[in-house]
Design an enzyme around this catalytic site. Structure first.
Site, PDB file in Angstrom:
ATOM      1  N   ASP A  61       0.894  -1.096  -0.140  1.00 31.24           N
ATOM      2  CA  ASP A  61      -0.100  -0.037   0.173  1.00 31.24           C
ATOM      3  C   ASP A  61       0.957   1.118   0.039  1.00 31.24           C
ATOM      4  O   ASP A  61       1.990   1.270   0.263  1.00 31.24           O
ATOM      5  CB  ASP A  61      -0.911  -0.011   1.440  1.00 31.24           C
ATOM      6  N   LEU A  62       0.475   2.386  -0.311  1.00 34.63           N
ATOM      7  CA  LEU A  62       1.266   3.667  -0.458  1.00 34.63           C
ATOM      8  C   LEU A  62       1.123   4.303   0.730  1.00 34.63           C
ATOM      9  O   LEU A  62       2.051   4.444   1.653  1.00 34.63           O
ATOM     10  CB  LEU A  62       1.045   4.458  -1.797  1.00 34.63           C
ATOM     11  N   ASP A  63      -0.200   4.924   0.868  1.00 38.01           N
ATOM     12  CA  ASP A  63      -0.325   6.080   2.042  1.00 38.01           C
ATOM     13  C   ASP A  63      -0.364   5.480   3.229  1.00 38.01           C
ATOM     14  O   ASP A  63      -1.257   4.465   3.543  1.00 38.01           O
ATOM     15  CB  ASP A  63      -1.788   6.815   1.713  1.00 38.01           C
ATOM     16  N   THR A  70       1.402  10.223   3.702  1.00 41.33           N
ATOM     17  CA  THR A  70       0.398  11.142   3.183  1.00 41.33           C
ATOM     18  C   THR A  70      -0.960  11.016   3.774  1.00 41.33           C
ATOM     19  O   THR A  70      -1.862  11.774   3.716  1.00 41.33           O
ATOM     20  CB  THR A  70       0.220  10.645   1.585  1.00 41.33           C
ATOM     21  N   LYS A 125      -8.935   5.666   5.976  1.00 39.44           N
ATOM     22  CA  LYS A 125      -7.634   5.167   5.646  1.00 39.44           C
ATOM     23  C   LYS A 125      -7.901   3.859   4.631  1.00 39.44           C
ATOM     24  O   LYS A 125      -8.573   3.013   4.660  1.00 39.44           O
ATOM     25  CB  LYS A 125      -6.714   4.560   6.783  1.00 39.44           C
ATOM     26  N   GLY A 126      -7.097   4.087   3.194  1.00 37.98           N
ATOM     27  CA  GLY A 126      -7.205   2.995   2.435  1.00 37.98           C
ATOM     28  C   GLY A 126      -8.581   2.876   1.718  1.00 37.98           C
ATOM     29  O   GLY A 126      -8.929   2.139   0.816  1.00 37.98           O
ATOM     30  N   ARG A 146     -11.698   7.938  -2.483  1.00 33.32           N
ATOM     31  CA  ARG A 146     -11.987   9.381  -2.510  1.00 33.32           C
ATOM     32  C   ARG A 146     -13.454   9.583  -2.182  1.00 33.32           C
ATOM     33  O   ARG A 146     -13.844  10.002  -1.216  1.00 33.32           O
ATOM     34  CB  ARG A 146     -11.748  10.099  -3.557  1.00 33.32           C
ATOM     35  N   SER A 203      -2.170   0.459  -4.415  1.00 37.44           N
ATOM     36  CA  SER A 203      -2.870   1.414  -3.622  1.00 37.44           C
ATOM     37  C   SER A 203      -4.239   1.941  -4.299  1.00 37.44           C
ATOM     38  O   SER A 203      -4.629   2.036  -5.465  1.00 37.44           O
ATOM     39  CB  SER A 203      -1.869   2.880  -3.850  1.00 37.44           C
ATOM     40  N   ALA A 204      -5.066   2.383  -3.391  1.00 33.71           N
ATOM     41  CA  ALA A 204      -6.356   3.045  -3.718  1.00 33.71           C
ATOM     42  C   ALA A 204      -6.233   4.453  -4.401  1.00 33.71           C
ATOM     43  O   ALA A 204      -7.265   4.824  -4.977  1.00 33.71           O
ATOM     44  CB  ALA A 204      -7.215   3.055  -2.602  1.00 33.71           C
ATOM     45  N   SER A 205      -5.042   5.201  -4.234  1.00 33.48           N
ATOM     46  CA  SER A 205      -5.036   6.355  -4.647  1.00 33.48           C
ATOM     47  C   SER A 205      -4.957   6.714  -6.003  1.00 33.48           C
ATOM     48  O   SER A 205      -4.132   5.803  -6.895  1.00 33.48           O
ATOM     49  CB  SER A 205      -4.049   6.982  -3.939  1.00 33.48           C
ATOM     50  N   ASN A 258      -3.612   9.480  -7.023  1.00 35.79           N
ATOM     51  CA  ASN A 258      -2.602  10.521  -7.148  1.00 35.79           C
ATOM     52  C   ASN A 258      -1.147   9.347  -7.083  1.00 35.79           C
ATOM     53  O   ASN A 258      -0.184  10.206  -6.871  1.00 35.79           O
ATOM     54  CB  ASN A 258      -2.764  11.199  -6.151  1.00 35.79           C
ATOM     55  N   LYS A 274     -10.867  -1.162  -2.071  1.00 32.33           N
ATOM     56  CA  LYS A 274     -10.600  -1.973  -0.959  1.00 32.33           C
ATOM     57  C   LYS A 274     -12.001  -1.597   0.098  1.00 32.33           C
ATOM     58  O   LYS A 274     -12.385  -0.489   0.287  1.00 32.33           O
ATOM     59  CB  LYS A 274      -9.339  -1.636  -0.195  1.00 32.33           C
ATOM     60  N   GLU A 333       0.144  -3.281   4.584  1.00 27.05           N
ATOM     61  CA  GLU A 333      -0.923  -2.353   4.777  1.00 27.05           C
ATOM     62  C   GLU A 333      -1.247  -1.689   5.972  1.00 27.05           C
ATOM     63  O   GLU A 333      -0.768  -2.333   7.282  1.00 27.05           O
ATOM     64  CB  GLU A 333      -2.472  -2.984   4.604  1.00 27.05           C
ATOM     65  N   ASP A 334      -1.556  -0.296   6.173  1.00 25.59           N
ATOM     66  CA  ASP A 334      -1.962   0.351   7.184  1.00 25.59           C
ATOM     67  C   ASP A 334      -3.172   0.444   7.661  1.00 25.59           C
ATOM     68  O   ASP A 334      -3.824   1.327   8.649  1.00 25.59           O
ATOM     69  CB  ASP A 334      -1.318   1.798   7.118  1.00 25.59           C
TER      70      ASP A 334
HETATM   71  P1  B16 Z   1      -7.057   9.765  -3.732  1.00 29.89           P
HETATM   72  P2  B16 Z   1      -3.699   3.874  -0.175  1.00 29.89           P
HETATM   73  C1  B16 Z   1      -5.642   5.612  -0.139  1.00 29.89           C
HETATM   74  O1  B16 Z   1      -4.398   5.106  -0.370  1.00 29.89           O
HETATM   75  C2  B16 Z   1      -5.761   6.540   1.291  1.00 29.89           C
HETATM   76  O2  B16 Z   1      -5.283   5.856   2.175  1.00 29.89           O
HETATM   77  C3  B16 Z   1      -6.960   7.208   1.434  1.00 29.89           C
HETATM   78  O3  B16 Z   1      -7.097   7.727   2.691  1.00 29.89           O
HETATM   79  C4  B16 Z   1      -7.569   7.716   0.154  1.00 29.89           C
HETATM   80  O4  B16 Z   1      -9.087   8.206   0.284  1.00 29.89           O
HETATM   81  C5  B16 Z   1      -7.586   6.875  -1.071  1.00 29.89           C
HETATM   82  O5  B16 Z   1      -6.108   6.404  -1.294  1.00 29.89           O
HETATM   83  C6  B16 Z   1      -7.784   7.537  -2.314  1.00 29.89           C
HETATM   84  O6  B16 Z   1      -6.964   8.559  -2.426  1.00 29.89           O
HETATM   85  O7  B16 Z   1      -8.156  10.547  -3.383  1.00 29.89           O
HETATM   86  O8  B16 Z   1      -5.642  10.280  -3.794  1.00 29.89           O
HETATM   87  O9  B16 Z   1      -7.595   8.939  -4.923  1.00 29.89           O
HETATM   88  O10 B16 Z   1      -3.632   3.719   1.347  1.00 29.89           O
HETATM   89  O11 B16 Z   1      -4.381   2.655  -0.884  1.00 29.89           O
HETATM   90  O12 B16 Z   1      -2.383   3.941  -0.816  1.00 29.89           O
HETATM   91 MG    MG Z   2      -2.699   3.193   3.169  1.00 35.94          MG
END
Ligand code: B16
Ligand code: MG
Length: 218
Positions: free
Chosen positions: A8-10, A16, A44-45, A48, A115-117, A119, A146, A170-171
């Site tokens: 996982d990233l964040d 972040t 978290k995870g 958006r 990662s779910a992000s 970004n 997730k 994962e966090d």
């Molecule tokens: P974004 P991960 C997740 O990243 C974050 O933990 C979560 O807080 C966030 O809402 C999600 O990405 C979406 O991020 O708005 O940048 O697309 O922990 O899966 O790396």
């Molecule tokens: Mg995370």
């Protein structure tokens, strides 16, 4: 046997999670309520839009906004979040993460970002992390957030490794559940009691090695 580590990233590789929280909290303040760090844990995870629902529910505003207004609120939060991301440097990579990624790779084990992000690519570039991953699966490439296992299933398949030979780092509780549903072992990072379902728990990567991982869970 461990053939692939999925990260996982964040909150695992970079911190972040606090930028996500600060951006949501400032949006909530503008809407007239406080979004506490404890309530922020649940985002978290999570994707958006699902995070926005959590924030609005915390402020008792579940049904206040139309889908178009919610899109605008999510875009506003993302703009605030990206303002933090824009000034990130490799110094913000969490302690021990780069050394552990290098150690894993030195053992011939593949490293994949899951990662779910949306970004994630920007963050990898800002922190000069791309060369440390064999494959990247992020929020731009998955349709089920997730705790759905899609992000890790796609990551394992990009690496060509079977789920039982994968370990997820994962966090977030949603990510630990996603790993279990994908048939993978998991390491919960950060010490939260919400990660009790992980195969093992770790405060952080500092001093942790691939050999220690194998000894613990292989
Ligand atoms: P974004 P991960 C997740 O990243 C974050 O933990 C979560 O807080 C966030 O809402 C999600 O990405 C979406 O991020 O708005 O940048 O697309 O922990 O899966 O790396
Ligand atoms: Mg995370």
């Amino acid at each position: 046997m461990i053939a692939c580590c999925l990260f996982d990233l964040d909150g695992v590789i970079v911190d972040t999670a606090r930028y996500h929280y600060l951006a949501w909290a400032s949006l909530a303040r503008e809407l007239g309520f406080e979004f506490t760090p404890a309530a922020g844990e649940a985002t978290k995870g999570v994707s958006r839009m699902a995070s926005l629902d959590i924030v609005l529910r915390a402020g008792g505003m579940d049904n206040r906004f139309s889908p178009a207004e919610k899109e605008r609120l999510a875009a506003e939060k993302n703009a605030r979040y990206l303002a933090y991301v824009a000034s990130m440097t490799p110094r913000e990579v969490l302690p021990g993460a780069v050394a552990f990624l290098r150690d894993v790779r030195a053992h011939g084990v593949l490293t994949v970002l899951g990662s779910a992000s949306k970004n994630a690519g920007t963050i990898l570039d800002r922190c000069e992390l791309r060369p440390l991953f064999d494959a990247v699966v992020d929020g731009t490439g998955v349709s089920h957030p997730k705790p759905d296992p899609e992000v890790f299933v796609k990551g394992a398949s990009a690496a060509g490794v079977r789920p039982e030979n994968c370990v997820v780092f994962e966090d977030a509780a949603a990510g630990i559940e996603a790993a279990a549903r994908a048939g993978m072992r998991s390491v919960g990072i950060g010490g939260s009691p919400l990660l009790a379902g992980a195969t093992m728990q770790l405060d952080g990567f500092e001093g942790f090695t691939f050999e220690m991982l194998c000894r613990e869970i292989d």
